[in-house]
Design a protein around this motif. Structure first.
Motif, PDB file in Angstrom:
ATOM      1  N   UNK A  16      13.734  -1.243   8.298  1.00  0.00           N
ATOM      2  CA  UNK A  16      14.884  -0.666   7.605  1.00  0.00           C
ATOM      3  C   UNK A  16      14.672   0.818   7.341  1.00  0.00           C
ATOM      4  N   UNK A  17      13.497   1.162   6.809  1.00  0.00           N
ATOM      5  CA  UNK A  17      13.290   2.523   6.306  1.00  0.00           C
ATOM      6  C   UNK A  17      12.784   3.517   7.334  1.00  0.00           C
ATOM      7  N   UNK A  18      12.347   3.039   8.477  1.00  0.00           N
ATOM      8  CA  UNK A  18      11.790   3.992   9.429  1.00  0.00           C
ATOM      9  C   UNK A  18      10.373   4.361   9.048  1.00  0.00           C
ATOM     10  N   UNK A  19      10.222   5.117   7.978  1.00  0.00           N
ATOM     11  CA  UNK A  19       8.876   5.486   7.520  1.00  0.00           C
ATOM     12  C   UNK A  19       8.691   5.084   6.064  1.00  0.00           C
ATOM     13  N   UNK A  20       7.556   4.479   5.779  1.00  0.00           N
ATOM     14  CA  UNK A  20       7.231   4.133   4.395  1.00  0.00           C
ATOM     15  C   UNK A  20       5.772   4.470   4.139  1.00  0.00           C
ATOM     16  N   UNK A  21       5.446   4.682   2.883  1.00  0.00           N
ATOM     17  CA  UNK A  21       4.037   4.860   2.527  1.00  0.00           C
ATOM     18  C   UNK A  21       3.503   3.530   2.016  1.00  0.00           C
ATOM     19  N   UNK A  22       2.188   3.430   2.035  1.00  0.00           N
ATOM     20  CA  UNK A  22       1.557   2.216   1.527  1.00  0.00           C
ATOM     21  C   UNK A  22       2.014   1.940   0.098  1.00  0.00           C
ATOM     22  N   UNK A  23       2.078   3.007  -0.697  1.00  0.00           N
ATOM     23  CA  UNK A  23       2.461   2.843  -2.108  1.00  0.00           C
ATOM     24  C   UNK A  23       3.865   2.260  -2.217  1.00  0.00           C
ATOM     25  N   UNK A  24       4.799   2.779  -1.407  1.00  0.00           N
ATOM     26  CA  UNK A  24       6.168   2.243  -1.411  1.00  0.00           C
ATOM     27  C   UNK A  24       6.151   0.745  -1.131  1.00  0.00           C
ATOM     28  N   UNK A  25       5.475   0.399  -0.042  1.00  0.00           N
ATOM     29  CA  UNK A  25       5.447  -1.002   0.371  1.00  0.00           C
ATOM     30  C   UNK A  25       4.844  -1.872  -0.715  1.00  0.00           C
ATOM     31  N   UNK A  26       3.749  -1.380  -1.307  1.00  0.00           N
ATOM     32  CA  UNK A  26       3.081  -2.154  -2.365  1.00  0.00           C
ATOM     33  C   UNK A  26       4.052  -2.441  -3.501  1.00  0.00           C
ATOM     34  N   UNK A  27       4.799  -1.399  -3.917  1.00  0.00           N
ATOM     35  CA  UNK A  27       5.768  -1.588  -5.003  1.00  0.00           C
ATOM     36  C   UNK A  27       6.839  -2.581  -4.563  1.00  0.00           C
ATOM     37  N   UNK A  28       7.286  -2.451  -3.335  1.00  0.00           N
ATOM     38  CA  UNK A  28       8.401  -3.265  -2.869  1.00  0.00           C
ATOM     39  C   UNK A  28       8.051  -4.753  -2.775  1.00  0.00           C
ATOM     40  N   UNK A  29       6.865  -5.050  -2.267  1.00  0.00           N
ATOM     41  CA  UNK A  29       6.527  -6.462  -2.115  1.00  0.00           C
ATOM     42  C   UNK A  29       5.748  -6.989  -3.314  1.00  0.00           C
ATOM     43  N   UNK A  30       5.486  -6.129  -4.290  1.00  0.00           N
ATOM     44  CA  UNK A  30       4.798  -6.578  -5.507  1.00  0.00           C
ATOM     45  C   UNK A  30       3.359  -6.966  -5.254  1.00  0.00           C
ATOM     46  N   UNK A  31       2.667  -6.131  -4.487  1.00  0.00           N
ATOM     47  CA  UNK A  31       1.244  -6.379  -4.253  1.00  0.00           C
ATOM     48  C   UNK A  31       0.510  -5.045  -4.399  1.00  0.00           C
ATOM     49  N   UNK A  32      -0.798  -5.141  -4.342  1.00  0.00           N
ATOM     50  CA  UNK A  32      -1.578  -3.914  -4.532  1.00  0.00           C
ATOM     51  C   UNK A  32      -1.654  -3.129  -3.236  1.00  0.00           C
ATOM     52  N   UNK A  33      -2.033  -1.874  -3.371  1.00  0.00           N
ATOM     53  CA  UNK A  33      -2.214  -0.999  -2.218  1.00  0.00           C
ATOM     54  C   UNK A  33      -3.181  -1.638  -1.224  1.00  0.00           C
ATOM     55  N   UNK A  34      -4.304  -2.139  -1.748  1.00  0.00           N
ATOM     56  CA  UNK A  34      -5.322  -2.733  -0.892  1.00  0.00           C
ATOM     57  C   UNK A  34      -4.770  -3.912  -0.096  1.00  0.00           C
ATOM     58  N   UNK A  36      -1.669  -4.525   0.745  1.00  0.00           N
ATOM     59  CA  UNK A  36      -0.745  -4.076   1.785  1.00  0.00           C
ATOM     60  C   UNK A  36      -1.533  -3.554   2.980  1.00  0.00           C
ATOM     61  N   UNK A  37      -2.604  -2.803   2.709  1.00  0.00           N
ATOM     62  CA  UNK A  37      -3.419  -2.302   3.814  1.00  0.00           C
ATOM     63  C   UNK A  37      -3.994  -3.459   4.627  1.00  0.00           C
ATOM     64  N   UNK A  38      -4.431  -4.499   3.899  1.00  0.00           N
ATOM     65  CA  UNK A  38      -4.950  -5.666   4.613  1.00  0.00           C
ATOM     66  C   UNK A  38      -3.837  -6.306   5.459  1.00  0.00           C
ATOM     67  N   UNK A  39      -2.624  -6.359   4.883  1.00  0.00           N
ATOM     68  CA  UNK A  39      -1.501  -6.950   5.620  1.00  0.00           C
ATOM     69  C   UNK A  39      -1.205  -6.135   6.877  1.00  0.00           C
ATOM     70  N   UNK A  40      -1.184  -4.828   6.732  1.00  0.00           N
ATOM     71  CA  UNK A  40      -0.910  -3.965   7.886  1.00  0.00           C
ATOM     72  C   UNK A  40      -1.931  -4.244   8.979  1.00  0.00           C
ATOM     73  N   UNK A  41      -3.169  -4.342   8.567  1.00  0.00           N
ATOM     74  CA  UNK A  41      -4.224  -4.617   9.539  1.00  0.00           C
ATOM     75  C   UNK A  41      -3.969  -5.947  10.252  1.00  0.00           C
ATOM     76  N   UNK A  42      -3.561  -6.956   9.469  1.00  0.00           N
ATOM     77  CA  UNK A  42      -3.290  -8.271  10.064  1.00  0.00           C
ATOM     78  C   UNK A  42      -2.116  -8.185  11.029  1.00  0.00           C
ATOM     79  N   UNK A  43      -1.071  -7.455  10.631  1.00  0.00           N
ATOM     80  CA  UNK A  43       0.110  -7.330  11.493  1.00  0.00           C
ATOM     81  C   UNK A  43      -0.264  -6.646  12.803  1.00  0.00           C
ATOM     82  N   UNK A  44      -1.132  -5.649  12.700  1.00  0.00           N
ATOM     83  CA  UNK A  44      -1.568  -4.991  13.937  1.00  0.00           C
ATOM     84  C   UNK A  44      -2.298  -5.983  14.827  1.00  0.00           C
ATOM     85  N   UNK A  45      -3.135  -6.828  14.196  1.00  0.00           N
ATOM     86  CA  UNK A  45      -3.832  -7.840  14.982  1.00  0.00           C
ATOM     87  C   UNK A  45      -2.841  -8.756  15.694  1.00  0.00           C
ATOM     88  N   UNK A  46      -1.696  -8.972  15.043  1.00  0.00           N
ATOM     89  CA  UNK A  46      -0.706  -9.884  15.626  1.00  0.00           C
ATOM     90  C   UNK A  46       0.112  -9.219  16.716  1.00  0.00           C
TER      91      UNK A  46
END
Lengths: 239, 239
Positions: A16-34, A36-46
């Motif tokens: 939706x947003x095109x570009x987001x920062x980790x902090x934005x995403x963390x706030x949006x999904x209600x999780x910590x910065x760390x 979200x970073x782990x999630x990003x890593x997992x998504x890349x693996x996928x």
DNA sequence: CCTAATGGTGACAAATATTGACACCATTAA
DNA sequence: TTAATGGTGTCAATATTTGTCACCATTAGG
């Protein structure tokens, strides 16, 4: 929030947003910065391609080309897609057929290994040729997909196949044959089988076969099929 | 052992053995009876049809029809599969094409809604006809899948398309046209476009187009295409 | 050069989810 | 009636996920 759901939410947000920062995403999904970073890593693996830009004004960006979709397909459906693309390739080169191949390869990879083996064995029974212009195509009808399981079993476990056949004149007979190959003469498909009663090979148009069933106690061996015309094994087609 | 791996192992075991008891499965995957039961419940939630028979001689049985597979496909791959099956259906009825359709429908359902809208809009530009037997098919080559994005954008956002075209005599020209439709004359694909320089419609064989790029600042409106031969919009084909 | 904003990694304790043990119920065939 | 089977509830033990924190690397702007 579930891991799976959070991953989906992150992908949606990035789309939706095109570009987001980790902090934005963390706030949006209600999780910590760390996390979200782990999630990003997992998504890349996928397989998601997520570009990242460190530094002021940086952020994460999802490569839209890599947006992926998951679908649960039954084996029969995968099988149907596979032979669709195979026969399309058989009919001649087409735009995007490489992409379709790549998609199928991924689907195939996700299949249980024994199923892949089965599919390959079945593909080995497929041959392609050029349709003689004498055949009357006007009365064609599609084959019922419900018939597939009987064919699959007959081919893979080499069991004789019993079915009802309606010939060109409309006469209906009951046959019991040893299925040896499938011949694609686009747009027609033929079952090439050894007919023990007649002690010879016979071709049966797939759309004229009905009520097929394999016979559990009637195994047989593969024979060398003497094709009359020039045909190509589908697995030898250029990819 | 991972939950995911254990689920896979259970499905594999059920597929292999036909019938298993909970105790068997527990021993095989190295988990407790209770855990296997939880797994079975989860697998059922995921769509696997697992019959169970209580009492002496009972056990679990996996409905082979329900074995499913997941695959992550890029949008481009889904697109390629979609038009593959569409053009196959266009070429005439084939065995299993209904099944392939069903599989695609599932894939399509899993796509983000905006992408589905795009795909439908693109499909509206696809037409099918019968190939005249005069065309020389011998020099055909497949279109490069990397060209797809430019075409997609040109069609969906109605931007003019610039590309290099090699005609039947081998002469190479550079064109800039308004893409109006795609015409499938199996096994050839044509781009049907309005050529502003010549103020007329032109047909371009897809396999002779190279280096396409859409022009951001050159929007246009759809025109009514006067097809010379009889063609059918692909969305009107019987399913 | 300094600073603030960003992505990225490692370590460890806290929070959460999964698992196993056990008791128990329902159904079925011998 | 009994033994073998699938199925459910409960709760403590175990495993996994998450958050916190400290820190590093890169970048843009002052």
């Amino acid at each position: 929030m579930n891991v799976r759901l959070r991953h989906d939410a992150i992908v949606r947000s990035l789309r939706r947003n095109g570009t987001s920062t980790i902090a934005d995403l963390a706030a949006e999904v209600g999780a910590s910065r760390r996390t979200v970073l782990r999630d990003i890593s997992a998504l890349r693996d996928e397989g998601f391609v997520i570009h990242s830009e460190p530094g002021r004004g940086g952020g994460l960006q999802l490569d839209p080309q890599s947006v992926q979709t998951t679908a649960r397909l039954s084996v029969a459906e995968v099988f149907a897609l596979l032979i669709s693309v195979a026969s399309m390739r058989a009919a001649g080169s087409l735009p995007f057929s490489d992409l379709a191949d790549a998609g199928l390869a991924k689907i195939e990879k996700a299949l249980p290994p024994d199923k892949v083996r089965d599919l390959r064995r079945f593909l080995d029974c497929l041959y392609v040729g050029q349709l003689s212009p004498l055949v009357d195509i006007s009365d064609m009808s599609a084959m019922d997909p419900a018939l597939l399981p009987a064919f699959e079993t007959a081919f893979l476990q080499r069991r004789q196949l019993r079915f009802q056949y309606r010939d060109a004149k409309g006469a209906v007979t009951r046959r019991m044959v040893e299925p040896q190959a499938m011949l694609i003469l686009p747009p027609l498909w033929y079952l090439v089988a050894w007919d023990p009663a007649r002690e010879d090979f016979r071709h049966f148009r797939m759309d004229r076969i009905s009520r097929p069933e394999y016979v559990q106690d009637a195994p047989f061996r593969r024979r060398h099929v003497p094709f009359k015309d020039e045909v190509t094994p589908i697995r030898d087609l250029p990819r």
